[in-house]
Design a protein around this motif. Structure first.
Motif, PDB file in Angstrom:
ATOM      1  N   GLU A  98       0.916  -1.390  -0.003  1.00 54.25           N
ATOM      2  CA  GLU A  98       0.044   0.057  -0.167  1.00 54.25           C
ATOM      3  C   GLU A  98       0.821   1.325   0.069  1.00 54.25           C
ATOM      4  O   GLU A  98       0.216   2.429   0.120  1.00 54.25           O
ATOM      5  CB  GLU A  98      -0.929   0.014   1.298  1.00 54.25           C
ATOM      6  CG  GLU A  98      -1.834  -1.126   0.988  1.00 54.25           C
ATOM      7  CD  GLU A  98      -2.801  -1.211   2.350  1.00 54.25           C
ATOM      8  OE1 GLU A  98      -3.542  -2.145   2.498  1.00 54.25           O
ATOM      9  OE2 GLU A  98      -2.372  -0.619   3.523  1.00 54.25           O
ATOM     10  N   GLY A  99       2.054   0.992   0.090  1.00 52.15           N
ATOM     11  CA  GLY A  99       3.189   2.198  -0.006  1.00 52.15           C
ATOM     12  C   GLY A  99       3.619   2.673   1.077  1.00 52.15           C
ATOM     13  O   GLY A  99       4.707   3.793   1.079  1.00 52.15           O
ATOM     14  N   THR A 100       3.661   1.843   2.222  1.00 51.26           N
ATOM     15  CA  THR A 100       4.381   2.275   3.634  1.00 51.26           C
ATOM     16  C   THR A 100       6.025   1.746   3.387  1.00 51.26           C
ATOM     17  O   THR A 100       6.002   0.660   3.066  1.00 51.26           O
ATOM     18  CB  THR A 100       3.793   1.647   4.628  1.00 51.26           C
ATOM     19  OG1 THR A 100       2.357   1.989   4.868  1.00 51.26           O
ATOM     20  CG2 THR A 100       4.462   2.090   5.858  1.00 51.26           C
ATOM     21  N   THR A 101       6.827   2.846   3.746  1.00 55.74           N
ATOM     22  CA  THR A 101       8.122   2.565   3.658  1.00 55.74           C
ATOM     23  C   THR A 101       8.458   1.767   5.044  1.00 55.74           C
ATOM     24  O   THR A 101       8.127   2.206   6.063  1.00 55.74           O
ATOM     25  CB  THR A 101       9.025   3.802   3.634  1.00 55.74           C
ATOM     26  OG1 THR A 101       8.498   4.315   2.486  1.00 55.74           O
ATOM     27  CG2 THR A 101      10.526   3.364   3.653  1.00 55.74           C
ATOM     28  N   ILE A 102       9.027   0.488   4.999  1.00 54.40           N
ATOM     29  CA  ILE A 102       9.331  -0.272   6.477  1.00 54.40           C
ATOM     30  C   ILE A 102      10.915  -0.274   6.430  1.00 54.40           C
ATOM     31  O   ILE A 102      11.595  -0.875   5.564  1.00 54.40           O
ATOM     32  CB  ILE A 102       8.573  -1.566   6.263  1.00 54.40           C
ATOM     33  CG1 ILE A 102       7.122  -1.107   6.154  1.00 54.40           C
ATOM     34  CG2 ILE A 102       8.784  -2.267   7.501  1.00 54.40           C
ATOM     35  CD1 ILE A 102       6.371  -2.510   6.019  1.00 54.40           C
ATOM     36  N   ILE A 103      11.220  -0.083   7.593  1.00 51.26           N
ATOM     37  CA  ILE A 103      12.509  -0.420   8.051  1.00 51.26           C
ATOM     38  C   ILE A 103      12.457  -1.231   9.199  1.00 51.26           C
ATOM     39  O   ILE A 103      11.985  -0.942  10.235  1.00 51.26           O
ATOM     40  CB  ILE A 103      13.565   0.648   8.346  1.00 51.26           C
ATOM     41  CG1 ILE A 103      13.489   1.741   7.160  1.00 51.26           C
ATOM     42  CG2 ILE A 103      15.097   0.417   8.868  1.00 51.26           C
ATOM     43  CD1 ILE A 103      14.388   3.077   7.595  1.00 51.26           C
ATOM     44  N   MET A 104      12.971  -2.529   9.217  1.00 58.67           N
ATOM     45  CA  MET A 104      12.854  -3.564  10.303  1.00 58.67           C
ATOM     46  C   MET A 104      14.020  -4.044  10.717  1.00 58.67           C
ATOM     47  O   MET A 104      15.002  -4.325   9.826  1.00 58.67           O
ATOM     48  CB  MET A 104      12.193  -4.618   9.774  1.00 58.67           C
ATOM     49  CG  MET A 104      11.670  -5.910  10.436  1.00 58.67           C
ATOM     50  SD  MET A 104      10.453  -6.921   9.743  1.00 58.67           S
ATOM     51  CE  MET A 104      11.587  -8.019   8.734  1.00 58.67           C
ATOM     52  N   ILE A 105      14.278  -4.101  11.903  1.00 62.44           N
ATOM     53  CA  ILE A 105      15.414  -4.699  12.667  1.00 62.44           C
ATOM     54  C   ILE A 105      15.228  -5.946  13.258  1.00 62.44           C
ATOM     55  O   ILE A 105      14.015  -6.151  13.904  1.00 62.44           O
ATOM     56  CB  ILE A 105      15.729  -3.493  13.673  1.00 62.44           C
ATOM     57  CG1 ILE A 105      16.356  -2.393  12.749  1.00 62.44           C
ATOM     58  CG2 ILE A 105      17.091  -3.924  14.441  1.00 62.44           C
ATOM     59  CD1 ILE A 105      16.909  -1.165  13.261  1.00 62.44           C
ATOM     60  N   THR A 106      16.182  -6.784  13.011  1.00 60.23           N
ATOM     61  CA  THR A 106      15.672  -8.263  13.523  1.00 60.23           C
ATOM     62  C   THR A 106      17.211  -8.970  13.670  1.00 60.23           C
ATOM     63  O   THR A 106      17.978  -8.857  12.835  1.00 60.23           O
ATOM     64  CB  THR A 106      14.794  -9.007  12.662  1.00 60.23           C
ATOM     65  OG1 THR A 106      14.446 -10.137  13.268  1.00 60.23           O
ATOM     66  CG2 THR A 106      15.282  -9.042  11.246  1.00 60.23           C
ATOM     67  N   HIS A 107      17.257  -9.991  14.506  1.00 66.33           N
ATOM     68  CA  HIS A 107      18.229 -10.917  14.513  1.00 66.33           C
ATOM     69  C   HIS A 107      17.930 -12.179  13.728  1.00 66.33           C
ATOM     70  O   HIS A 107      18.574 -13.120  13.734  1.00 66.33           O
ATOM     71  CB  HIS A 107      18.775 -11.267  16.128  1.00 66.33           C
ATOM     72  CG  HIS A 107      17.590 -12.151  16.497  1.00 66.33           C
ATOM     73  ND1 HIS A 107      16.415 -11.645  17.132  1.00 66.33           N
ATOM     74  CD2 HIS A 107      17.711 -13.492  16.813  1.00 66.33           C
ATOM     75  CE1 HIS A 107      15.765 -12.702  17.792  1.00 66.33           C
ATOM     76  NE2 HIS A 107      16.508 -13.783  17.592  1.00 66.33           N
ATOM     77  N   ASP A 108      16.544 -12.266  13.398  1.00 59.38           N
ATOM     78  CA  ASP A 108      15.906 -13.510  12.729  1.00 59.38           C
ATOM     79  C   ASP A 108      15.991 -13.393  11.362  1.00 59.38           C
ATOM     80  O   ASP A 108      15.388 -12.621  10.407  1.00 59.38           O
ATOM     81  CB  ASP A 108      14.509 -13.574  13.233  1.00 59.38           C
ATOM     82  CG  ASP A 108      13.819 -14.913  12.962  1.00 59.38           C
ATOM     83  OD1 ASP A 108      14.139 -15.630  11.884  1.00 59.38           O
ATOM     84  OD2 ASP A 108      12.775 -15.463  13.614  1.00 59.38           O
ATOM     85  N   ALA A 109      16.803 -14.487  10.593  1.00 53.06           N
ATOM     86  CA  ALA A 109      16.987 -14.378   9.117  1.00 53.06           C
ATOM     87  C   ALA A 109      15.635 -14.536   8.526  1.00 53.06           C
ATOM     88  O   ALA A 109      15.350 -14.212   7.452  1.00 53.06           O
ATOM     89  CB  ALA A 109      18.133 -15.587   8.912  1.00 53.06           C
ATOM     90  N   ASN A 110      14.834 -15.513   9.009  1.00 64.26           N
ATOM     91  CA  ASN A 110      13.742 -15.826   8.545  1.00 64.26           C
ATOM     92  C   ASN A 110      12.913 -14.464   8.242  1.00 64.26           C
ATOM     93  O   ASN A 110      12.042 -14.348   7.319  1.00 64.26           O
ATOM     94  CB  ASN A 110      12.756 -16.966   9.390  1.00 64.26           C
ATOM     95  CG  ASN A 110      13.585 -18.376   8.954  1.00 64.26           C
ATOM     96  OD1 ASN A 110      13.690 -18.475   7.815  1.00 64.26           O
ATOM     97  ND2 ASN A 110      13.477 -19.002  10.052  1.00 64.26           N
ATOM     98  N   ILE A 111      12.700 -13.805   9.420  1.00 60.96           N
ATOM     99  CA  ILE A 111      11.865 -12.540   9.551  1.00 60.96           C
ATOM    100  C   ILE A 111      12.505 -11.588   8.440  1.00 60.96           C
ATOM    101  O   ILE A 111      11.744 -10.896   7.663  1.00 60.96           O
ATOM    102  CB  ILE A 111      11.800 -11.930  10.930  1.00 60.96           C
ATOM    103  CG1 ILE A 111      10.935 -13.036  11.857  1.00 60.96           C
ATOM    104  CG2 ILE A 111      11.254 -10.521  10.711  1.00 60.96           C
ATOM    105  CD1 ILE A 111       9.517 -13.196  11.430  1.00 60.96           C
ATOM    106  N   ALA A 112      13.783 -11.474   8.513  1.00 64.15           N
ATOM    107  CA  ALA A 112      14.519 -10.589   7.468  1.00 64.15           C
ATOM    108  C   ALA A 112      14.366 -10.865   6.018  1.00 64.15           C
ATOM    109  O   ALA A 112      14.195 -10.165   5.219  1.00 64.15           O
ATOM    110  CB  ALA A 112      15.850 -10.685   7.949  1.00 64.15           C
TER     111      ALA A 112
END
Ligand code: ADP
Ligand code: ADP
Length: 234
Positions: free
Chosen positions: A193-207
């Motif tokens: 829908e156009g939202t810019t997302i920056i996600m921080i994670t230690h989990d490769a599956n999530i990344a």
């Protein structure tokens, strides 16, 4: 371009002393509008520090940070917090909801800081809750919701202002795999829908749900691929 970090360093403690900690070491990162970026790294690698810098919660020791057209590090504290309130939505591992308040009241909170009148706040909170799939739970309090639903309320609160960037720190860290996967589906929808997302994670599956992955190791940021090449050499 919406976020541009150039040669960011962050040193905790007095630099040059024994207790000084270099948490970010020459980090440069450009995130374009509409991107979905994951930043991966082990505990202590500098993820929270980077999130705090991008989220205008903390200033780096040196470097340059442009948010849209603003030179963030030249802003006064008040202007920086206005930028944060108006343009950035935060999602954390632990949801940080108000337990005495229902979903609408939790989601409407950022709007009351922005001075939006009550009726309008409620309408926009219900819209945001509908976007995250909780139209049938708007009057529920956090203790009446599952973990995944609580995180949806927190995500609704993060997007209710139509932020330019959604910053998420381990958004699935407190959830079981199924609820976590549902949150990743929701992020995908918001990004579509156009939202810019920056996600921080230690989990490769999530990344792997993001379109672009970076890794942070000892305060240095690497392109996902670049770092994998390095790994193969070890
Ligand atoms: P992560 O989120 O990846 O676990 P952090 O950004 O929290 O990493 O921490 C990076 C490094 O900076 C770590 O060595 C940590 O101990 C140190 N650090 C973080 N915050 C502070 C602080 N307020 N004071 C001193 N050292 C800190
Ligand atoms: P995460 O689980 O996201 O990696 P941490 O447990 O590393 O978070 O850190 C939580 C908070 O504590 C962060 O906001 C960070 O700035 C702060 N912090 C981390 N390490 C230190 C430290 N050595 N000294 C002081 N504050 C720290």
């Amino acid at each position: 371009m919406i976020v541009k970090l150039e040669n960011i360093f962050k040193v905790y403690g007095e630099s040059g002393t024994e207790t000084s900690v270099p948490a970010l070491n020459d980090v440069s990162l450009t995130v374009d509008k509409g991107e979905y970026v994951a930043i991966m790294g082990p505990s202590g690698s500098g993820k929270s520090t980077l999130m705090n810098v991008i989220g205008c919660l903390d200033k780096p020791t040196s470097g340059k940070y442009i948010f849209e057209d603003k030179d963030v590090l030249k802003l006064k504290d008040r202007q920086m917090s206005d930028l944060r309130l108006n343009s950035i939505g935060f999602v954390f591992q632990s949801f940080y909801l108000m337990n005495e308040e229902n979903a609408i009241e939790n989601v409407a909170l950022p709007l009351s800081y922005a001075g939006v009148p009550k009726k309008e706040r409620e309408k926009r909170a219900i819209d945001a809750l509908t976007r995250v799939g909780l139209a049938d739970r708007v009057k529920f309090r956090p203790d009446q919701l599952s973990g995944g639903q609580k995180q949806r309320v927190a995500i609704a609160r993060a997007i209710v202002n139509n932020p330019k960037v959604l910053l998420a720190d381990e958004p699935t860290g407190a959830l079981d795999q199924k609820s976590g996967a549902a949150i990743m589906d929701l992020f995908q929808k918001l990004n579509d829908e156009g939202t810019t997302i920056i996600m921080i994670t230690h989990d490769a599956n999530i990344a792997s749900h993001a379109k672009k992955t970076y890794r942070i190791v000892d305060g240095r940021l690497y392109d996902g691929l670049e770092q994998e090449v390095d790994d193969e050499k070890d």
